[in-house]
Design a protein around this motif. Structure first.
Motif, PDB file in Angstrom:
ATOM      1  N   LEU A  66       2.532  15.415  -6.931  1.00 56.62           N
ATOM      2  CA  LEU A  66       2.958  14.318  -6.058  1.00 56.62           C
ATOM      3  C   LEU A  66       1.754  13.909  -5.226  1.00 56.62           C
ATOM      4  O   LEU A  66       1.344  14.634  -4.318  1.00 56.62           O
ATOM      5  N   PRO A  67       1.142  12.782  -5.527  1.00 57.87           N
ATOM      6  CA  PRO A  67      -0.052  12.383  -4.784  1.00 57.87           C
ATOM      7  C   PRO A  67       0.234  12.266  -3.288  1.00 57.87           C
ATOM      8  O   PRO A  67       1.314  11.851  -2.872  1.00 57.87           O
ATOM      9  N   GLY A  68      -0.760  12.632  -2.490  1.00 63.27           N
ATOM     10  CA  GLY A  68      -0.614  12.541  -1.045  1.00 63.27           C
ATOM     11  C   GLY A  68      -0.542  11.101  -0.570  1.00 63.27           C
ATOM     12  O   GLY A  68      -0.864  10.156  -1.300  1.00 63.27           O
ATOM     13  N   LYS A  69      -0.134  10.941   0.685  1.00 60.15           N
ATOM     14  CA  LYS A  69       0.009   9.596   1.250  1.00 60.15           C
ATOM     15  C   LYS A  69      -1.315   8.846   1.236  1.00 60.15           C
ATOM     16  O   LYS A  69      -1.359   7.635   0.976  1.00 60.15           O
ATOM     17  N   VAL A  70      -2.396   9.562   1.529  1.00 61.13           N
ATOM     18  CA  VAL A  70      -3.718   8.913   1.536  1.00 61.13           C
ATOM     19  C   VAL A  70      -4.049   8.378   0.149  1.00 61.13           C
ATOM     20  O   VAL A  70      -4.515   7.248  -0.005  1.00 61.13           O
ATOM     21  N   THR A  71      -3.779   9.189  -0.873  1.00 60.35           N
ATOM     22  CA  THR A  71      -4.060   8.751  -2.248  1.00 60.35           C
ATOM     23  C   THR A  71      -3.194   7.568  -2.631  1.00 60.35           C
ATOM     24  O   THR A  71      -3.674   6.601  -3.249  1.00 60.35           O
ATOM     25  N   ARG A  72      -1.914   7.625  -2.288  1.00 56.22           N
ATOM     26  CA  ARG A  72      -1.020   6.514  -2.661  1.00 56.22           C
ATOM     27  C   ARG A  72      -1.427   5.219  -1.963  1.00 56.22           C
ATOM     28  O   ARG A  72      -1.322   4.131  -2.545  1.00 56.22           O
ATOM     29  N   PHE A  73      -1.910   5.332  -0.719  1.00 57.56           N
ATOM     30  CA  PHE A  73      -2.295   4.130   0.022  1.00 57.56           C
ATOM     31  C   PHE A  73      -3.635   3.582  -0.453  1.00 57.56           C
ATOM     32  O   PHE A  73      -3.792   2.380  -0.683  1.00 57.56           O
ATOM     33  N   PHE A  74      -4.624   4.494  -0.619  1.00 58.26           N
ATOM     34  CA  PHE A  74      -5.979   4.038  -0.937  1.00 58.26           C
ATOM     35  C   PHE A  74      -6.270   3.977  -2.427  1.00 58.26           C
ATOM     36  O   PHE A  74      -7.299   3.437  -2.835  1.00 58.26           O
ATOM     37  N   GLY A  75      -5.368   4.501  -3.270  1.00 60.76           N
ATOM     38  CA  GLY A  75      -5.580   4.448  -4.707  1.00 60.76           C
ATOM     39  C   GLY A  75      -5.913   3.054  -5.227  1.00 60.76           C
ATOM     40  O   GLY A  75      -6.857   2.885  -6.011  1.00 60.76           O
TER      41      GLY A  75
END
Length: 356
Positions: free
Chosen positions: A125-134
């Protein structure tokens, strides 16, 4: 294309963020690499031996909006400015990050300068930072293919998670320097780079029954367990840390572990069957998502900490010790959820993006 590419690696905090980045860096011998981290975290111990370490002060938004949020926002803005200055003055050509708090200012600063960014996300489950900045990144590499469904599909590439080279050496077990008889069943207990006190207590309570069954227990307690020396037995080895974890996991018949992505990948490449106890306070319960990848292929047993009693853990371990065929099959299944050439795949992806 420049003769020597300068790369800034932004990876901070735990072994789960640092070790994959270090493994990648080892596959980029022609690059000039510097590191971006945070003061007083694990990178200050690991990184300066090999790479120049630059630090910034940044943290995550953990609470509802208030004064603390404004202070965190102020640090973020200051960090973006600092990273932007570092990238310009150092003439860096790109950024690689493994997510976490440090990824935010790194991605923003790099994109503001038009520099490419590659992000690696090790969790299912990707972290919030990854989901936002991906979406801001040129490519997002994932450690588990199930993570792709949470991210922009056009940018996601499955590379698995790199591990340090010693974990890929099947012969490294010969370097194990602990006094364990070759015929004795071995249980290895560890909680990742930060330890796991709740698991430690359970294990110490259950261990006498495992000793009676002939097993040895190597218990990596971390350095925050005040009761670490409370159990003494000839078949019990308690250590705060152990450097040669690759040899230990190769020798182990069974591991009892948290389910951080880095630890799980090490278990997988070492083909070590496991009992997984996800850290219950991990962000968005992501360790349970990681563990589910292993239980889906019958590579591990999963128990929630709140539901795991001494009786359950004691009896499950004894049952597995009496079932060598089941343990062997679990180990074989484990190797299917990780790639042994992950570092090479990630390095090739980075080269393709950086050298366009």
């Amino acid at each position: 294309m420049v003769d020597t590419i300068r790369l800034l690696i932004a990876a901070s905090g735990t072994g789960g963020h640092l070790f994959p980045a270090i493994a990648l860096a080892e596959k980029l011998p022609g690059y000039q690499i510097e590191w971006l981290g945070v003061p007083n975290r694990l990178e200050t111990q690991l990184v300066p031996k090999q790479y120049k370490l630059n630090t910034i002060s940044v943290e995550g938004f953990q609470k509802g909006f208030g004064i603390s949020s404004l202070l965190t926002l102020g640090k973020l803005v200051g960090s973006v400015i600092a990273v932007r200055k570092l990238l310009k003055q150092g003439n860096f050509q790109g950024v690689f990050t493994t997510g976490g708090y440090i990824a935010g200012p790194s991605v923003i600063a790099a994109r503001s300068l038009g520099l490419p960014v590659i992000l690696h996300e090790s969790n299912a489950l990707p972290g919030k930072v990854t989901r936002f900045f991906g979406p801001w990144c040129d490519a997002v590499a994932v450690g588990f293919d199930v993570a792709a469904k949470y991210l922009p599909k056009s940018k996601v590439i499955y590379t698995s998670t790199p591990v340090r080279s010693q974990f890929l050496d099947a012969e490294i077990v010969s370097t194990l320097d602990l006094s364990i008889p070759p015929e004795a069943p071995l249980i290895v207990v560890f909680g990742g780079s930060q330890g796991a006190i709740a698991v430690n207590k359970l294990v110490r309570s259950c261990s006498p029954a495992w000793f009676e069954a002939g097993a040895y227990v190597v218990h990596i307690t971390g350095d925050k367990d005040e009761e670490a020396g409370s159990l003494q037995h000839p078949q019990y080895i308690s250590l705060p840390f152990y450097e040669n974890m690759a040899a230990l996991l190769r020798r182990a018949d069974l591991a009892i572990s948290r389910s951080g992505a880095g630890s799980l990948t090490e278990l997988a490449v070492c083909e070590t069957p496991a009992i997984l106890i996800p850290y219950p306070f991990a962000a968005e319960d992501h360790q349970t998502y990681n563990a589910n990848v292993f239980t889906a292929v019958n590579a591990a047993l999963l128990f929630k900490q709140a539901e795991l009693t001494e009786d359950i853990l004691r009896s499950e371990v004894l049952r597995l010790l009496k079932s060598p065929d089941e343990l062997r099959k679990m180990g074989e299944n484990a190797k299917t959820v990780a790639l042994t050439d992950s570092a090479e795949k990630l390095a090739q992806l980075l080269r393709e993006v950086m050298e366009k």
